[in-house]
Scaffold this active site. Structure first.
Site, mmCIF file in Angstrom:
data_model
loop_
_atom_site.group_PDB
_atom_site.id
_atom_site.type_symbol
_atom_site.label_atom_id
_atom_site.label_comp_id
_atom_site.label_asym_id
_atom_site.label_seq_id
_atom_site.Cartn_x
_atom_site.Cartn_y
_atom_site.Cartn_z
ATOM 1 N N THR A 125 0.866 -1.256 -0.010
ATOM 2 C CA THR A 125 -0.016 0.013 0.116
ATOM 3 C C THR A 125 0.908 1.295 0.089
ATOM 4 O O THR A 125 2.131 1.186 0.725
ATOM 5 C CB THR A 125 -0.884 0.021 1.053
ATOM 6 O OG1 THR A 125 -1.321 1.386 1.477
ATOM 7 C CG2 THR A 125 -0.178 -0.212 2.366
ATOM 8 N N ASP A 127 -0.038 3.741 1.457
ATOM 9 C CA ASP A 127 -0.463 4.577 2.423
ATOM 10 C C ASP A 127 0.672 3.976 3.684
ATOM 11 O O ASP A 127 0.762 4.906 4.660
ATOM 12 C CB ASP A 127 -1.767 4.203 3.057
ATOM 13 C CG ASP A 127 -2.822 4.645 2.184
ATOM 14 O OD1 ASP A 127 -2.488 5.671 1.320
ATOM 15 O OD2 ASP A 127 -3.891 4.395 2.286
#
Ligand code: F6P
Length: 342
Positions: A125, A127
């Site tokens: 990810t 993030d």
């Protein structure tokens, strides 16, 4: 052995590098056969596959996206999903399934592991919010893209003496915002972990502009929110997967700053630019290490585990630990980032 691989959830740079690494290790290291499932868990439930070998993976290392496709569908949310997925695993006689995904995809893998599915997780990810690993691949690439954007915004902001508000991804966490903000010399960075007071933000901007033509660049994570009652916020919308539809906090912040200070403000939302394109060298290497380690785990009895970067080494951690909670910003890093707000 027979090994499956899927990529699920939002894409990120480095997914193809993992696929390539899984295939290389499995075929060349162990003489295994690899099958790729299309569009994440959908391919497992609907038995939609593609055969993968070293030749099929040529040229994949620097390519963004995922050649297997991805989706947010999950067996637990599909009609007879778990039983159909079980049927697929049995039909292909799989000894292991490498599940490359973020929090949603890995939570599903953990649930299926408890039902006896032979899964190994690989965290991905942009993030960087997966617990039990210091880093996910895709994150460094996203930070590079955001930092370059901030650098570019600085020069145009200075020319016009403007306040630039740049929104980066980060639904629950501010890793991209904190790193890119620090690397790009942001005036202020706003993150989901710490609700902001827009009056304080305006004060920092005002002080900066009073000292001369020092344009401001503010970095805002898409999930950043004001301290309750300090700023008007619209109702939040939810998508079909129950995710709050984000994107747009930068517009609200910029409008509020413009209204309170009368400085000229502009907004840039980086959005999916951060997820596209070729991975950095670091992300290619991390993805390759994870892919090799995932195949090794299947051979060494590591089912139910996830590959993790811990103190620079690739280790295995229980999937249950990885999905226990979202990894928030490190408080030490955040305090250091704040030293540069002004
Ligand atoms: O990959 C995670 C993420 O980048 C979040 O930061 C963002 O909110 C989300 O994906 C958006 O994904 P999509 O537009 O694919 O639903």
């Amino acid at each position: 052995m027979r090994i499956g691989v899927l990529t699920g959830g939002g894409d990120c740079p480095g997914l193809n590098a993992v696929i390539r690494a899984v295939v290389r290790r499995a075929e060349r290291g162990f003489g295994d056969q690899v099958v790729g499932f299309l569009d994440g868990w959908r391919g497992v439930v609907e038995d939609d596959t593609v055969a993968l070998d070293v030749d099929a993976c040529r040229g994949l290392l620097p390519r963004g996206g995922t050649v297997l496709g991805t989706s947010r569908l999950q067996p637990f949310g599909m009609q007879d999903g778990v039983e159909r997925a079980r049927g697929t695993i049995e039909r292909h006689d799989l000894d292991g399934l490498v599940v490359v995904g973020g929090e949603g995809t890995l939570s599903c893998a953990r649930g299926l592991h408890e039902l006896g599915f032979p899964v190994v997780g690989v965290p991905k990810t942009i993030d960087n919010d997966i617990n039990a690993t210091e880093m996910t691949f895709g994150f460094e690439t996203a930070v590079e893209i955001a930092t370059e954007a901030i650098d570019r915004l600085h020069t145009t902001a200075e020319s016009h003496d403007r306040v630039m508000v740049v929104e980066v991804m980060g639904r629950h966490v501010g890793h991209i915002a904190a790193w890119a903000g620090m690397a790009g010399g942001a005036t202020v960075t706003l993150v989901p972990e710490e609700p902001f007071d827009v009056a304080e933000v305006c004060e920092v901007v005002r002080r900066r502009h009073e000292r001369g033509r020092f344009a401001s660049v503010l970095v805002v994570a898409e999930g950043a929110r004001p301290i309750e009652g300090t700023m008007d916020m619209p109702e939040e919308e939810v998508d079909v997967f129950g995710h709050v539809r984000l994107g747009g906090i930068a517009h609200l912040v910029a409008a509020e700053i413009g209204r309170r200070t009368s400085f000229d403000t502009r907004v840039t939302i980086l959005g999916h630019v951060q997820r596209g394109g070729t991975p950095t060298a670091f992300d290619r290497v991390l993805a390759s290490r994870f892919g090799v380690a995932a195949v090794d785990a299947i051979h060494e009895g590591g089912l139910g585990m996830m590959t993790s970067l811990t103190a620079g080494e690739i280790v295995l951690v229980p999937l249950a630990d990885a999905v226990a909670e979202v990894k928030k910003l490190d408080s030490g890093l955040w305090e250091t980032a704040k030293v540069f707000f002004a």
